[in-house]
Design a protein around this motif. Structure first.
Motif, PDB file in Angstrom:
ATOM      1  N   ARG A 196      95.893  31.962  30.932  1.00 19.20           N
ATOM      2  CA  ARG A 196      95.738  32.673  32.203  1.00 19.20           C
ATOM      3  C   ARG A 196      97.027  33.369  32.608  1.00 19.20           C
ATOM      4  O   ARG A 196      97.003  34.336  33.366  1.00 19.20           O
TER       5      ARG A 196
ATOM      6  N   ARG B  35     103.207  35.568  37.330  1.00 17.59           N
ATOM      7  CA  ARG B  35     102.853  36.728  38.159  1.00 17.59           C
ATOM      8  C   ARG B  35     104.035  37.141  39.036  1.00 17.59           C
ATOM      9  O   ARG B  35     104.373  38.329  39.124  1.00 17.59           O
TER      10      ARG B  35
ATOM     11  N   VAL C 154      99.987  40.976  32.816  1.00 17.54           N
ATOM     12  CA  VAL C 154      99.492  42.335  32.576  1.00 17.54           C
ATOM     13  C   VAL C 154      98.957  42.928  33.872  1.00 17.54           C
ATOM     14  O   VAL C 154      99.239  44.088  34.200  1.00 17.54           O
ATOM     15  N   GLU C 155      98.209  42.154  34.623  1.00 15.78           N
ATOM     16  CA  GLU C 155      97.666  42.636  35.890  1.00 15.78           C
ATOM     17  C   GLU C 155      98.783  43.004  36.868  1.00 15.78           C
ATOM     18  O   GLU C 155      98.741  44.054  37.508  1.00 15.78           O
ATOM     19  N   ALA C 156      99.800  42.148  36.962  1.00 19.21           N
ATOM     20  CA  ALA C 156     100.914  42.420  37.881  1.00 19.21           C
ATOM     21  C   ALA C 156     101.665  43.682  37.483  1.00 19.21           C
ATOM     22  O   ALA C 156     102.076  44.466  38.348  1.00 19.21           O
TER      23      ALA C 156
ATOM     24  N   GLY D 239     100.540  46.319  36.108  1.00 16.28           N
ATOM     25  CA  GLY D 239      99.747  47.509  36.380  1.00 16.28           C
ATOM     26  C   GLY D 239     100.130  48.201  37.673  1.00 16.28           C
ATOM     27  O   GLY D 239      99.933  49.406  37.833  1.00 16.28           O
ATOM     28  N   ALA D 240     100.731  47.462  38.587  1.00 14.33           N
ATOM     29  CA  ALA D 240     101.158  48.041  39.865  1.00 14.33           C
ATOM     30  C   ALA D 240     102.384  48.937  39.701  1.00 14.33           C
ATOM     31  O   ALA D 240     102.716  49.685  40.623  1.00 14.33           O
TER      32      ALA D 240
ATOM     33  N   PRO E  89      97.358  37.232  30.990  1.00 15.12           N
ATOM     34  CA  PRO E  89      96.600  38.239  31.742  1.00 15.12           C
ATOM     35  C   PRO E  89      97.144  38.466  33.161  1.00 15.12           C
ATOM     36  O   PRO E  89      97.097  39.595  33.663  1.00 15.12           O
ATOM     37  N   ALA E  90      97.685  37.434  33.795  1.00 21.99           N
ATOM     38  CA  ALA E  90      98.257  37.604  35.138  1.00 21.99           C
ATOM     39  C   ALA E  90      99.466  38.532  35.090  1.00 21.99           C
ATOM     40  O   ALA E  90      99.674  39.350  35.999  1.00 21.99           O
TER      41      ALA E  90
ATOM     42  N   GLU F  92     101.746  53.120  34.296  1.00 21.59           N
ATOM     43  CA  GLU F  92     100.822  53.012  33.178  1.00 21.59           C
ATOM     44  C   GLU F  92     101.418  52.115  32.102  1.00 21.59           C
ATOM     45  O   GLU F  92     102.532  52.331  31.625  1.00 21.59           O
TER      46      GLU F  92
END
Length: 162
Positions: free
Chosen positions: A25, A140, A31-33, A35-36, A28-29, A39
């Motif tokens: 987990r 994150r 990668v998501e963070a 994204g802000a 992926p956390a 690109e």
């Protein structure tokens, strides 16, 4: 950032996740963070604890041309926590301010155990490598500290001005 997505490799260091005992987990956390902050083209690799596993995946990421490698896990005080030692074997120069900023952010958020992190950050060739905590929240939060630096890091490592 430049005209192409930032190439990021996220390395989750966890024997149990690598064995399929639970889902990763933290990767992926991260990668998501990220994204802000623009690109990002990211892939996640999960490896078991162990210095040689981490050294191998870090060297592969550098050779593949990753702009940034963010590790998660293996930075604590446990006997299998060897991510910082592996990272030091791969980097050419340390960038201590990044790891210090991540620890300081954790402490500022009231996470006393952030002070126990042995994480390091540095460069190997044109790749920035940063160790993040293994917990989802720590990973994150660490990515949120690193994210605003990435455009400037990539520009500097490509020979840009300070």
């Amino acid at each position: 950032m430049a005209d192409r997505p930032l190439r990021v490799r996220v390395v989750t260091v966890s024997t149990r996740a690598a064995a399929g005992e639970y889902d990763d987990r933290s990767g992926p956390a991260i990668v998501e963070a990220l994204g802000a902050w623009g690109e990002v083209s990211a892939d996640i690799v999960v490896v078991p604890d162990g210095e040689e596993h981490v050294v191998s995946v870090l060297r592969d990421a550098v050779a593949s041309g990753a702009d940034v490698v963010l590790t998660t896990g293996g930075t604590g005080l446990g006997p299998d926590d060897r991510t910082p030692q592996a990272t030091v074997r791969v980097i050419d120069q340390e960038v201590p301010g990044i790891a210090e900023a991540i620890r300081a952010d954790g402490r500022a958020q009231g996470v006393a155990t952030a002070a126990l992190s042995r994480a390091v950050a540095g460069t190997a060739g044109s790749t920035l490598i940063v160790n993040l905590p293994g917990s989802v929240g720590g990973a994150r939060d660490g990515a949120a500290v690193v994210g605003p630096l990435l455009a400037h890091v990539r520009d500097q490592m490509a020979g840009g001005d300070h």
